[in-house]
Design a protein around this motif. Structure first.
Motif, mmCIF file in Angstrom:
data_model
loop_
_atom_site.group_PDB
_atom_site.id
_atom_site.type_symbol
_atom_site.label_atom_id
_atom_site.label_comp_id
_atom_site.label_asym_id
_atom_site.label_seq_id
_atom_site.Cartn_x
_atom_site.Cartn_y
_atom_site.Cartn_z
ATOM 1 N N GLY A 274 0.810 -1.213 0.000
ATOM 2 C CA GLY A 274 0.000 0.000 0.000
ATOM 3 C C GLY A 274 0.840 1.259 0.000
ATOM 4 N N VAL A 275 1.955 1.211 0.713
ATOM 5 C CA VAL A 275 2.843 2.374 0.781
ATOM 6 C C VAL A 275 3.884 2.341 -0.338
ATOM 7 N N GLY A 276 4.492 1.174 -0.532
ATOM 8 C CA GLY A 276 5.603 1.077 -1.476
ATOM 9 C C GLY A 276 5.218 1.286 -2.923
ATOM 10 N N LEU A 277 4.035 0.821 -3.316
ATOM 11 C CA LEU A 277 3.638 0.955 -4.715
ATOM 12 C C LEU A 277 3.342 2.394 -5.112
ATOM 13 N N GLN A 278 3.107 3.246 -4.133
ATOM 14 C CA GLN A 278 2.894 4.654 -4.459
ATOM 15 C C GLN A 278 4.127 5.246 -5.140
ATOM 16 N N PHE A 279 5.283 4.701 -4.793
ATOM 17 C CA PHE A 279 6.538 5.193 -5.368
ATOM 18 C C PHE A 279 7.201 4.144 -6.268
ATOM 19 N N HIS A 289 -0.058 7.337 -18.200
ATOM 20 C CA HIS A 289 -1.402 6.753 -18.260
ATOM 21 C C HIS A 289 -1.430 5.391 -17.562
ATOM 22 N N VAL A 290 -0.390 4.608 -17.795
ATOM 23 C CA VAL A 290 -0.300 3.306 -17.126
ATOM 24 C C VAL A 290 -0.125 3.502 -15.622
ATOM 25 N N LEU A 291 0.702 4.460 -15.237
ATOM 26 C CA LEU A 291 0.919 4.734 -13.814
ATOM 27 C C LEU A 291 -0.367 5.175 -13.129
ATOM 28 N N HIS A 292 -1.180 5.933 -13.845
ATOM 29 C CA HIS A 292 -2.452 6.373 -13.265
ATOM 30 C C HIS A 292 -3.370 5.185 -12.982
ATOM 31 N N LEU A 293 -3.437 4.256 -13.925
ATOM 32 C CA LEU A 293 -4.285 3.076 -13.723
ATOM 33 C C LEU A 293 -3.730 2.173 -12.624
ATOM 34 N N ILE A 298 -3.860 -0.032 -6.700
ATOM 35 C CA ILE A 298 -3.056 -0.257 -5.490
ATOM 36 C C ILE A 298 -3.902 -0.661 -4.280
ATOM 37 N N PRO A 299 -5.006 0.022 -3.982
ATOM 38 C CA PRO A 299 -5.802 -0.400 -2.814
ATOM 39 C C PRO A 299 -6.288 -1.844 -2.902
ATOM 40 N N ALA A 302 -3.242 -4.258 -2.363
ATOM 41 C CA ALA A 302 -2.809 -4.276 -0.963
ATOM 42 C C ALA A 302 -3.852 -4.925 -0.053
ATOM 43 N N ALA A 303 -5.114 -4.566 -0.245
ATOM 44 C CA ALA A 303 -6.161 -5.032 0.675
ATOM 45 C C ALA A 303 -6.397 -6.535 0.591
ATOM 46 N N THR A 304 -6.092 -7.136 -0.552
ATOM 47 C CA THR A 304 -6.347 -8.574 -0.707
ATOM 48 C C THR A 304 -5.210 -9.451 -0.190
#
Length: 341
Positions: A274-279, A289-293, A298-299, A302-304
């Protein structure tokens, strides 16, 4: 499970002439005939060949069925990758069969070492074929196939020191008993693969950018989820031993402990992703565009993680208890619910 355990006299090997060398004689007597292991190797090899031939011949129709249109820029590289990657199917299925055999011996180190050697080789070859030779997806496929055969060779070379890879005669193979449990696991694998394939098909129909974001998210999700497989393998081996010894107290304690560890692991992975994928998502692509998707996914990734971790370990617990039917039915039944929706 008892049907798959070799009888006491099946572990004996007829003495062979070794020139009087006691070391060689001890090595010969150390080998065992295990029909279930030989059956797994034969079935794995045959299924791998069938899968390779099928995927090579049906590559284009399968990709069209997946939603890749004839004018899509993804079609040509997808055909190249699938065709080349299919050549590694025999090695993949053989290595999976051999990993199961080593787990039966409670030897989890040998598959680990072989996998590490193969993965490191894959990374090195990826750098050479993709970056240096500019072979693109074809280079990635060739590197993967080479690494899979390397893993299979390492495992096969080690396994031949423990057992006779092929029984004295075809009649000793236990295809019927093996396929009885194998068919249940096959149904489970088909159900799991169907879900991932359906998701990939829907992403492919949306175009290259959503497909790229989906694949990156999927690979991160799978890589992190598979970390729980180590707990599942350990629990499976200990549980199988406990049930064989009829030590139900040990089996219960083991199941509870590995499930507790899996929940903790899942929560840790959820926080890290959840934290690491933000960066960290920028390590995979620079396309905004890919980064936006990816940021949208990410949620969910991470949540699964706690659920995935528990699911993997529950599978290990069921396998250790030889409850293959529950694992199969629990995976197949949601497909009928999905069909109703």
């Amino acid at each position: 499970m008892q049907n798959l355990i070799p009888k006491p006299d099946s572990g004996k090997v007829a003495p062979t002439r070794t020139g009087g060398n006691p070391k060689i004689e001890n090595l010969e007597f150390a080998k065992r005939n295990i029909p279930s292991a030989s059956s797994a190797l034969v079935i794995g090899g045959l299924l791998g060949l069938f899968q390779a031939i099928f995927l090579i011949i049906m590559a284009k129709p399968l990709l069209r069925f997946m939603g890749i249109k004839a004018d899509s820029p993804m079609l040509t590289p997808a055909i190249q990758y699938l065709t080349l990657r299919s050549l590694g199917a025999p090695a993949i299925l053989l290595s999976l069969a051999m990993q199961g055999i080593f787990r039966g011996f409670k030897d989890t180190k040998t598959p680990l070492y072989a996998t590490v050697v193969g993965d490191v080789t894959n990374i090195i070859l990826d750098s050479i074929f993709i970056v240096t030779f500019h072979w693109g997806v074809s280079g990635a496929a060739i590197a993967h196939v080479f690494s899979q055969y390397l893993i299979s060779i390492v495992l096969l070379w080690t396994l031949r020191k423990k057992i006779n890879l092929l029984p004295p005669s075809i009649a000793d193979l236990q295809f019927g008993r093996f396929l009885k449990s194998g068919s249940l696991l096959l149904a489970r694998v088909i159900a799991a693969t169907f879900c991932v394939t359906l998701a990939a098909s829907l992403a492919a129909r949306l175009g290259p950018i959503p497909m790229a974001a989906f694949q990156i998210s999927l690979q991160i999700w799978l890589a992190s989820s598979l970390l729980a497989d180590g707990l599942a393998v350990a629990g499976q081996a200990i549980l199988a031993s406990a049930f064989a010894e009829k030590d139900h107290e040990k089996a219960t304690a083991t199941a509870v402990r590995v499930l507790q560890h899996s929940l903790v692991l899942g929560l840790v992975l959820a926080f890290v992703l959840g934290v690491g994928l933000q960066f960290g998502s920028k390590l995979f692509t620079k396309d905004i565009h890919v980064l936006h998707l990816i940021s949208i996914s990410i949620p969910f990734v991470a949540a699964t993680q706690p659920i995935n971790s528990l699911a993997f370990v529950f599978d290990g617990v069921n396998f250790g208890a030889s409850d293959f039917s529950y694992s199969a039915y629990s995976m197949v039944s949601p497909l009928f619910l999905l069909n109703e929706i």
